[in-house]
Motif scaffolding. Structure first.
Motif, PDB file in Angstrom:
ATOM      1  N   THR A  10     -22.500 -37.993  44.448  1.00 16.07           N
ATOM      2  CA  THR A  10     -21.723 -39.195  44.731  1.00 16.07           C
ATOM      3  C   THR A  10     -20.339 -39.074  44.097  1.00 16.07           C
ATOM      4  OG1 THR A  10     -22.441 -40.447  42.772  1.00 16.07           O
ATOM      5  CG2 THR A  10     -23.842 -40.560  44.744  1.00 16.07           C
ATOM      6  N   GLY A  11     -19.369 -39.776  44.669  1.00 15.40           N
ATOM      7  CA  GLY A  11     -18.004 -39.691  44.158  1.00 15.40           C
ATOM      8  C   GLY A  11     -17.470 -38.271  44.239  1.00 15.40           C
ATOM      9  N   ALA A  12     -17.732 -37.602  45.365  1.00 19.77           N
ATOM     10  CA  ALA A  12     -17.431 -36.170  45.482  1.00 19.77           C
ATOM     11  C   ALA A  12     -16.013 -35.879  45.952  1.00 19.77           C
ATOM     12  CB  ALA A  12     -18.422 -35.515  46.446  1.00 19.77           C
ATOM     13  N   GLY A  90     -18.173 -43.421  39.501  1.00 20.77           N
ATOM     14  CA  GLY A  90     -18.039 -44.390  38.421  1.00 20.77           C
ATOM     15  C   GLY A  90     -16.665 -45.029  38.436  1.00 20.77           C
ATOM     16  N   VAL A  91     -16.517 -46.056  37.618  1.00 24.93           N
ATOM     17  CA  VAL A  91     -15.236 -46.755  37.547  1.00 24.93           C
ATOM     18  C   VAL A  91     -14.937 -47.091  36.093  1.00 24.93           C
ATOM     19  CG1 VAL A  91     -16.272 -49.043  37.870  1.00 24.93           C
ATOM     20  CG2 VAL A  91     -13.881 -48.678  38.487  1.00 24.93           C
ATOM     21  N   LEU A  92     -13.650 -47.014  35.731  1.00 27.16           N
ATOM     22  CA  LEU A  92     -13.192 -47.396  34.399  1.00 27.16           C
ATOM     23  C   LEU A  92     -11.961 -48.276  34.552  1.00 27.16           C
ATOM     24  CD1 LEU A  92     -12.837 -45.213  31.231  1.00 27.16           C
ATOM     25  CD2 LEU A  92     -10.945 -46.662  31.965  1.00 27.16           C
ATOM     26  N   HIS A  93     -12.039 -49.497  34.034  1.00 29.62           N
ATOM     27  CA  HIS A  93     -10.898 -50.411  34.057  1.00 29.62           C
ATOM     28  C   HIS A  93     -10.171 -50.283  32.718  1.00 29.62           C
ATOM     29  CE1 HIS A  93     -12.021 -52.423  37.799  1.00 29.62           C
ATOM     30  NE2 HIS A  93     -13.279 -52.369  37.377  1.00 29.62           N
ATOM     31  N   SER A  94      -9.060 -49.611  32.719  1.00 26.09           N
ATOM     32  CA  SER A  94      -8.342 -49.353  31.467  1.00 26.09           C
ATOM     33  C   SER A  94      -7.517 -50.557  31.044  1.00 26.09           C
ATOM     34  CB  SER A  94      -7.437 -48.130  31.632  1.00 26.09           C
ATOM     35  OG  SER A  94      -6.489 -48.349  32.657  1.00 26.09           O
ATOM     36  N   GLY A  95      -7.092 -50.543  29.788  1.00 27.20           N
ATOM     37  CA  GLY A  95      -6.190 -51.569  29.280  1.00 27.20           C
ATOM     38  C   GLY A  95      -6.839 -52.879  28.904  1.00 27.20           C
ATOM     39  N   GLU A  96      -8.153 -52.931  28.800  1.00 29.03           N
ATOM     40  CA  GLU A  96      -8.820 -54.189  28.451  1.00 29.03           C
ATOM     41  C   GLU A  96      -8.588 -54.549  26.979  1.00 29.03           C
ATOM     42  OE1 GLU A  96     -12.553 -54.033  31.610  1.00 29.03           O
ATOM     43  OE2 GLU A  96     -12.837 -53.288  29.570  1.00 29.03           O
ATOM     44  N   ARG A  97      -8.370 -55.822  26.725  1.00 24.43           N
ATOM     45  CA  ARG A  97      -8.165 -56.314  25.363  1.00 24.43           C
ATOM     46  C   ARG A  97      -9.099 -57.495  25.118  1.00 24.43           C
ATOM     47  NH1 ARG A  97      -6.065 -52.194  25.544  1.00 24.43           N
ATOM     48  NH2 ARG A  97      -3.942 -51.571  24.957  1.00 24.43           N
ATOM     49  N   PHE A  98      -9.663 -57.570  23.905  1.00 27.35           N
ATOM     50  CA  PHE A  98     -10.570 -58.668  23.580  1.00 27.35           C
ATOM     51  C   PHE A  98      -9.841 -60.000  23.709  1.00 27.35           C
ATOM     52  CE2 PHE A  98     -12.691 -61.529  20.494  1.00 27.35           C
ATOM     53  CZ  PHE A  98     -13.922 -61.583  21.151  1.00 27.35           C
TER      54      PHE A  98
END
Length: 233
Positions: A10-12, A90-98
């Motif tokens: 997947t995600g190839a 997969g997915v990664l949402h960057s820049g997240e802050r608490f």
């Protein structure tokens, strides 16, 4: 010579997924590569021409149950079974802050990184050959024991959940001798890992394929890195 393995990645369309497809084809395996938009994946489609009859491409959005069901229906048209399933998408949402993490990030990450691999494996389980292997790409960020700082919670939480998915699938498929692994690919030079990462995709995938090849029933349900070393939960 042993029969070629029937593999699904997947995600190839890019990064580690593309490299898995490429190296498996070089080994002489049959590969079905999936991605959300095959028409926008020229490099993946080039592999179809380079390896006619052994490389196939089908659409799949692992976050969409309807897309998973459609793939399960279409799979027998290109492969008569599966010996290896690589849950790479997969997915990664960057820049997240608490204090400002959007619920949409958490929902999207969970659907793609955790529930997606579970639902896909569940849907394809009838097609898995006895003794087949499943490898889901995890991350050290999904390790509760190794947590050092607050970072990218939607990704970390979903990868921790994905690790539980691996453990559960190992139990569910044990009677059929199917080996299920969670693999940490290391810090890799991909869109997600960045250009300064320590491993190339070729190095990481080559090492992970050796880990997959060497894994036996006693390893099912384990969380290992690209060198085959145990990663703390």
């Amino acid at each position: 010579m042993p029969n070629p393995r029937r593999c699904l990645v997947t995600g190839a369309n890019r990064g580690l997924g593309f490299e898995f497809a490429r190296q498996l084809l070089e080994r002489g395996e049959h590969v079905l590569g999936t991605c959300r938009h095959p028409g926008r994946a020229p490099a993946l489609n080039d592999l179809v021409g380079e390896y006619p009859g052994r490389m196939h491409v089908l659409p799949l959005d692992v976050a969409n149950p309807k897309s998973i069901a459609e793939l399960a229906r279409e799979l027998p048209l290109v492969l008569d079974g599966l010996d290896l399933l690589i849950n790479n998408a997969g997915v990664l949402h960057s820049g997240e802050r608490f204090g400002s993490v959007p619920s949409l990030n958490l929902d999207d990450s969970f659907r793609t990184n955790a529930s997606g691999p579970f639902l896909l494996t569940q849907a394809l389980a009838p097609r898995l050959a006895p003794g087949a292997k499943i490898a889901s790409l995890s991350s050290s960020w999904g390790s509760v024991s190794e947590l050092e700082a607050f970072r990218t919670p939607s990704y970390a939480i979903s990868k921790a959940a994905q690790n539980m998915v691996t453990a559960l699938l190992a139990k569910a498929l044990a009677e059929r001798g199917i080996v299920v692994l969670a693999l940490n690919p290391g810090w890799v030079q991909t869109d997600m890992g960045g250009t300064h990462a320590e491993l190339t995709p070729a190095e990481s995938v080559s090492a992970m394929l050796r880990v997959i090849d060497d894994a036996g029933p006693g390893d099912s349900g384990r969380f290992l890195d690209w060198r085959g070393k145990a990663v703390p939960w």
